[in-house]
Scaffold this motif. Sequence first.
Motif: not given
Length: 306
Positions: A250-257, A262-276
């Motif tokens: 649940e905390r992971t989904f909260s962080s992902l939210k 909206i500005l990071r919507n085009p972010t690719k999966e690898d970068r998104l995984n790293g940021l999360t």
Amino acid sequence: MASGQCPNTIIGIIQTTLGEINSWATGCGLSLNRRKTELMLSTTKYKLSLPLSRELQKVNLDLVQAMDLAKDLREEVKKIREKKDAFSAIYEASKKIAENLDIEIKHKRIARRQKNRANPEVQSTEDYFRATAFNPFLDFYIMDLGEGFTKHENILEGFSALFKHDLNEIDKVADKFIKTVEFYQEFLTTKPHAVLVELKVWKRYLIRKGDIKPGNSLDALDHCPEEKFPNINALLRILATLPVSTFTAERTFSSLKRIKTILRNPTKEDRLNGLTTLAIHHDIPITADEVIDELSKKSRKLDFLL
């Protein structure tokens, strides 16, 4: 909603939902039979975890009780996994639901070479879903129960001595109890063997008070005065405050939210995984040298200028 009516209620909801999906898919010219079959099978499979789920929602459940329940469920699921006819009853129940919804149960085409999906060599639809849905689910469930509850068994098993009502039974698990005491030694005031003696004295105290047999850590705390048995009281408080489960997902989904705006919507999966990962594990320090070493692994047109 009564807890005993939960499975039937869930199946009723799923039947209604599948009926609506079936009507929508038919109108659009789509075929969703295989997906609907897997959903019906999953509904029946998840009933296996219902007893444990009910127990985990209790307020006075401690980690030792949860671990014992998980071990019992794990052994039962292993037996179901070994039985060849265990899936037949689940499959027949799913067929009845499918007949009521006018859904045809069929499996995917078996190809000679296939790398992108399950492609078992089977003779019937029942064998196909046993190999691709039922057995993988049980294997993952057995593994998850082991990782979630029983991986700390060697340390936590010593807490079971706190609920042994016979002194001879305490002697049988004395070594495990001493290991647990050694693990939490910094919270105690005496050495492990002295704590074992204190445990036996506390058991005699309970017998003298009316043969009291507490079933969990909270009940035991009510009958363990801290001034008389400080170390046993400390162990009971540790056991009572150890979390049975966590809300990591649940905390992971909260962080992902918060991260994927909206500005990071085009972010690719690898970068998104790293940021999360950085956001969730913010307590792990990362130096600039580590970042540069990671970036230098990939060839680039421009050199880094420091």
